[in-house]
Design a protein around this motif. Sequence first.
Motif, PDB file in Angstrom:
ATOM      1  N   ASN A 145       0.830  -1.216   0.000  1.00 55.88           N
ATOM      2  CA  ASN A 145       0.000   0.000   0.000  1.00 55.88           C
ATOM      3  C   ASN A 145       0.858   1.258   0.000  1.00 55.88           C
ATOM      4  OD1 ASN A 145       0.791  -0.796   2.594  1.00 55.88           O
ATOM      5  ND2 ASN A 145      -0.918   0.260   3.579  1.00 55.88           N
ATOM      6  N   THR A 146       2.002   1.226   0.682  1.00 57.44           N
ATOM      7  CA  THR A 146       2.900   2.384   0.668  1.00 57.44           C
ATOM      8  C   THR A 146       3.475   2.597  -0.728  1.00 57.44           C
ATOM      9  OG1 THR A 146       3.480   2.115   3.000  1.00 57.44           O
ATOM     10  CG2 THR A 146       5.021   3.348   1.641  1.00 57.44           C
ATOM     11  N   ALA A 147       3.887   1.510  -1.382  1.00 55.93           N
ATOM     12  CA  ALA A 147       4.393   1.614  -2.748  1.00 55.93           C
ATOM     13  C   ALA A 147       3.318   2.169  -3.680  1.00 55.93           C
ATOM     14  CB  ALA A 147       4.872   0.244  -3.240  1.00 55.93           C
ATOM     15  N   TYR A 148       2.083   1.718  -3.471  1.00 51.23           N
ATOM     16  CA  TYR A 148       0.969   2.206  -4.298  1.00 51.23           C
ATOM     17  C   TYR A 148       0.731   3.701  -4.092  1.00 51.23           C
ATOM     18  CZ  TYR A 148      -3.838   3.249  -5.628  1.00 51.23           C
ATOM     19  OH  TYR A 148      -4.954   3.846  -6.162  1.00 51.23           O
ATOM     20  N   ASN A 149       0.715   4.142  -2.840  1.00 45.12           N
ATOM     21  CA  ASN A 149       0.483   5.565  -2.566  1.00 45.12           C
ATOM     22  C   ASN A 149       1.564   6.446  -3.171  1.00 45.12           C
ATOM     23  OD1 ASN A 149      -1.919   5.197  -1.150  1.00 45.12           O
ATOM     24  ND2 ASN A 149      -0.888   4.944   0.811  1.00 45.12           N
ATOM     25  N   ILE A 150       2.805   5.982  -3.125  1.00 42.25           N
ATOM     26  CA  ILE A 150       3.897   6.746  -3.747  1.00 42.25           C
ATOM     27  C   ILE A 150       3.711   6.803  -5.252  1.00 42.25           C
ATOM     28  CG2 ILE A 150       6.384   6.750  -4.196  1.00 42.25           C
ATOM     29  CD1 ILE A 150       6.745   5.549  -1.377  1.00 42.25           C
ATOM     30  N   ALA A 151       3.392   5.657  -5.862  1.00 42.89           N
ATOM     31  CA  ALA A 151       3.175   5.615  -7.314  1.00 42.89           C
ATOM     32  C   ALA A 151       1.995   6.491  -7.714  1.00 42.89           C
ATOM     33  CB  ALA A 151       2.950   4.172  -7.757  1.00 42.89           C
ATOM     34  N   GLU A 195      -1.945   1.542 -11.149  1.00 44.18           N
ATOM     35  CA  GLU A 195      -3.061   0.671 -11.517  1.00 44.18           C
ATOM     36  C   GLU A 195      -2.679  -0.799 -11.390  1.00 44.18           C
ATOM     37  OE1 GLU A 195      -6.495  -0.982 -12.419  1.00 44.18           O
ATOM     38  OE2 GLU A 195      -6.167   1.146 -11.953  1.00 44.18           O
ATOM     39  N   PHE A 196      -1.456  -1.135 -11.769  1.00 44.35           N
ATOM     40  CA  PHE A 196      -0.969  -2.506 -11.660  1.00 44.35           C
ATOM     41  C   PHE A 196      -0.932  -2.953 -10.202  1.00 44.35           C
ATOM     42  CE2 PHE A 196       2.841  -5.206 -10.939  1.00 44.35           C
ATOM     43  CZ  PHE A 196       2.437  -6.345 -11.618  1.00 44.35           C
ATOM     44  N   LEU A 197      -0.396  -2.136  -9.323  1.00 43.61           N
ATOM     45  CA  LEU A 197      -0.328  -2.486  -7.903  1.00 43.61           C
ATOM     46  C   LEU A 197      -1.724  -2.625  -7.300  1.00 43.61           C
ATOM     47  CD1 LEU A 197       2.608  -0.166  -6.759  1.00 43.61           C
ATOM     48  CD2 LEU A 197       2.696  -2.653  -7.077  1.00 43.61           C
ATOM     49  N   LYS A 198      -2.620  -1.749  -7.715  1.00 44.65           N
ATOM     50  CA  LYS A 198      -3.990  -1.796  -7.193  1.00 44.65           C
ATOM     51  C   LYS A 198      -4.705  -3.069  -7.640  1.00 44.65           C
ATOM     52  CE  LYS A 198      -8.274   0.878  -6.857  1.00 44.65           C
ATOM     53  NZ  LYS A 198      -9.184  -0.228  -7.225  1.00 44.65           N
ATOM     54  N   SER A 199      -4.676  -3.344  -8.944  1.00 40.21           N
ATOM     55  CA  SER A 199      -5.462  -4.466  -9.470  1.00 40.21           C
ATOM     56  C   SER A 199      -4.871  -5.820  -9.117  1.00 40.21           C
ATOM     57  CB  SER A 199      -5.609  -4.337 -10.994  1.00 40.21           C
ATOM     58  OG  SER A 199      -4.345  -4.402 -11.637  1.00 40.21           O
ATOM     59  N   TYR A 228      -2.548  -6.498  -6.631  1.00 40.31           N
ATOM     60  CA  TYR A 228      -2.142  -6.729  -5.241  1.00 40.31           C
ATOM     61  C   TYR A 228      -3.159  -6.188  -4.236  1.00 40.31           C
ATOM     62  CZ  TYR A 228       2.108  -8.333  -7.381  1.00 40.31           C
ATOM     63  OH  TYR A 228       2.992  -9.056  -8.141  1.00 40.31           O
ATOM     64  N   LEU A 229      -3.407  -4.883  -4.228  1.00 41.31           N
ATOM     65  CA  LEU A 229      -4.289  -4.317  -3.204  1.00 41.31           C
ATOM     66  C   LEU A 229      -5.692  -4.887  -3.287  1.00 41.31           C
ATOM     67  CD1 LEU A 229      -3.293  -0.529  -3.060  1.00 41.31           C
ATOM     68  CD2 LEU A 229      -2.205  -2.504  -1.987  1.00 41.31           C
ATOM     69  N   ASP A 230      -6.264  -4.944  -4.500  1.00 45.07           N
ATOM     70  CA  ASP A 230      -7.632  -5.433  -4.653  1.00 45.07           C
ATOM     71  C   ASP A 230      -7.764  -6.909  -4.286  1.00 45.07           C
ATOM     72  OD1 ASP A 230      -8.346  -2.928  -5.471  1.00 45.07           O
ATOM     73  OD2 ASP A 230      -8.569  -3.425  -7.596  1.00 45.07           O
ATOM     74  N   LYS A 231      -6.652  -7.616  -4.261  1.00 47.88           N
ATOM     75  CA  LYS A 231      -6.661  -9.035  -3.913  1.00 47.88           C
ATOM     76  C   LYS A 231      -6.214  -9.278  -2.471  1.00 47.88           C
ATOM     77  CE  LYS A 231      -5.773 -10.401  -8.717  1.00 47.88           C
ATOM     78  NZ  LYS A 231      -4.850 -11.071  -9.671  1.00 47.88           N
ATOM     79  N   GLY A 232      -6.070  -8.181  -1.726  1.00 49.83           N
ATOM     80  CA  GLY A 232      -5.680  -8.303  -0.323  1.00 49.83           C
ATOM     81  C   GLY A 232      -4.225  -8.644  -0.107  1.00 49.83           C
ATOM     82  N   LYS A 233      -3.417  -8.491  -1.143  1.00 49.39           N
ATOM     83  CA  LYS A 233      -1.989  -8.809  -1.037  1.00 49.39           C
ATOM     84  C   LYS A 233      -1.223  -7.540  -0.672  1.00 49.39           C
ATOM     85  CE  LYS A 233      -2.273 -12.412  -4.607  1.00 49.39           C
ATOM     86  NZ  LYS A 233      -1.732 -12.868  -5.918  1.00 49.39           N
ATOM     87  N   LEU A 234      -1.180  -7.238   0.612  1.00 51.74           N
ATOM     88  CA  LEU A 234      -0.574  -5.986   1.077  1.00 51.74           C
ATOM     89  C   LEU A 234       0.860  -6.155   1.553  1.00 51.74           C
ATOM     90  CD1 LEU A 234      -3.551  -4.476   3.108  1.00 51.74           C
ATOM     91  CD2 LEU A 234      -3.108  -4.395   0.645  1.00 51.74           C
TER      92      LEU A 234
END
Length: 301
Positions: A240-246, A262-266, A268-274
Amino acid sequence: MNYKNITVAGSGVLGSQIAYQTAFKGFNVSIYDINNDALARAKERIINLKIRYQKDLGATVEEVNAAYDRITFICDLSEAVAEADLVIEAIPEIVQIKTDFYKKLCEVAPDKTIFTTNSSTFLPSQFAEATGRPEKFLALHFANEIWKNNTAEIMKHSRTDMHVFDEVIEFAKAIGMVALPLYKEQPGYILNSLLVPFLEAAQMLLLNEIADVETIDKTWMIATGSPKGPFKTLDIVGVNTAYNIALGKAEAGVTEFDRLAEFLKSEYLDKGKLGRQTGEGFYSYQDVMKHKKLGVSLAMS
């Protein structure tokens, strides 16, 4: 430096570590977060930290329990900062969230209270006006696994009072940190000026399908002798930190970071892989999570 009561705002991975390390060194700590669910997760993290402190530092059961007993968990901001000598903000890396937080904080915190931000990427001057006390505001940045990687980067902005700057340096030392003063603002401080481009380069290799996670990590580890590669590091930091920076860089118009966010969200984050905290990120940690749950059960029995 007469600090006794410390408030840590934000009870995520690093916020919980900051709070526990501070309590372990004898300070009274209030952890603030927005609701009881967040605080319940913080309690679980800190119970696991008790185990890590015994394993990594040789702390006794009495010491880790005493540290835990010095912590209170509060979801009312005015109550959390009522006696605070120092607030350490460790909330998400999103400008508007931080700005809104500081505007609320300055209305309820005592005049004596010093404000610090643990932001990894933003400059204190970006939030100085929102704090309502720019001369009592600066950055205090910690590395993950704070009890082992015990650096504290203290960074002033142009309006920070030098007496306050010196006090925060002394506080960092008092909680067992190697204090690293920065006299001018630098995006990413020292550590992240080196680390973030490295981690972003690895993510771009993955995004552009140059190589997979394991190959990228293996390349770095074998070639440099490092104990872990960039993606194992990202799992510790939190996806989530990497996503917020991106996302922040994407919104600023930096090429390619919209695709990365978008890649990190779809994927990892959306799949609960934090990351390691949830048992899966770029790698799976299910066995580690089972061990942690067993450790929690034993610690509570």
